[in-house]
Design an enzyme around this catalytic site. Structure first.
Site, PDB file in Angstrom:
ATOM      1  CB  VAL A  77      -0.990  -0.004   1.183  1.00 54.14           C
ATOM      2  CG1 VAL A  77      -1.802   1.284   1.233  1.00 54.14           C
ATOM      3  CG2 VAL A  77      -1.922  -1.203   1.088  1.00 54.14           C
ATOM      4  CB  CYS A  78       3.931   2.188   1.909  1.00 55.08           C
ATOM      5  SG  CYS A  78       3.336   2.041   3.600  1.00 55.08           S
ATOM      6  CB  THR A  79       5.236   0.506  -2.897  1.00 50.64           C
ATOM      7  OG1 THR A  79       6.202   0.086  -1.927  1.00 50.64           O
ATOM      8  CG2 THR A  79       5.899   0.658  -4.250  1.00 50.64           C
TER       9      THR A  79
END
Length: 184
Positions: A77-79
């Site tokens: 999700v962060c990427t």
């Protein structure tokens, strides 16, 4: 405080309308980045500290800041969120606005992450003291040891004008950032 709810009372973040807490964090290249360096005019809370002068970054006019906290580099999700910001970079890094992304990863991890993912905006390390800036913004998850997904739109005077805080698994809506910046 248990369960899978994306928002908890501890995840509210600092209130809109409040002065954004200043910080001095190292970026993925080892440079110190201070929020106060991006503000308009003198910062009374800064006590005159800096890297030898006010010329350069702010040019006296200051910049709005999109301050994005994310849990960890190299996670799905962060990427995805950081790629979305990268793909719309002119909206978030220009003469009027500076994007700053913060995690509790080390600067070494962030350097490799930025190079691998072609991220050309500052990735700031809240590694040590661990989570100090995330705590100041009210979004540190003590159990997991990382920041929640908090975004704060900060105006040129250092006042929080918009924010959103999501739980660890919940991505944020990039279009909301654009709308918030347009309202400044």
């Amino acid at each position: 405080m248990t369960g899978t709810a994306p928002k908890t009372p501890a995840a509210k973040g600092i209130p809109v309308g409040s002065q954004a807490p200043d910080f001095a964090l190292k970026d993925n290249h080892g440079r110190t980045v201070r929020l106060s360096d991006l503000r308009t005019g003198p910062d009374p809370a800064a006590g005159g500290h800096g890297d030898g002068g006010a010329e350069g970054d702010g040019g006296g006019e200051g910049r709005n800041v999109v301050l994005v906290f994310y849990p960890f580099a190299f996670t799905g999700v962060c990427t995805g969120e950081l790629h979305a910001l990268r793909d719309e970079l002119p909206a978030f890094v220009n003469d009027d606005t500076q994007l700053l992304a913060v995690s509790t990863d080390s600067i070494h991890t962030l350097r490799v992450f930025a190079e691998q993912e072609d991220l050309e905006y500052p990735l700031l390390s809240d590694f040590w003291p661990h989570g100090e800036t995330s705590r100041a913004y009210g979004i540190f998850d003590e159990e997991k040891g990382c920041a929640l997904r908090g975004t704060f739109i900060i105006d040129k005077r250092g006042v929080v004008r918009w924010s959103v805080v999501n739980g660890l698994p919940d991505a944020r809506d990039l279009d909301e950032y654009v709308k918030a910046l347009a309202a400044l």
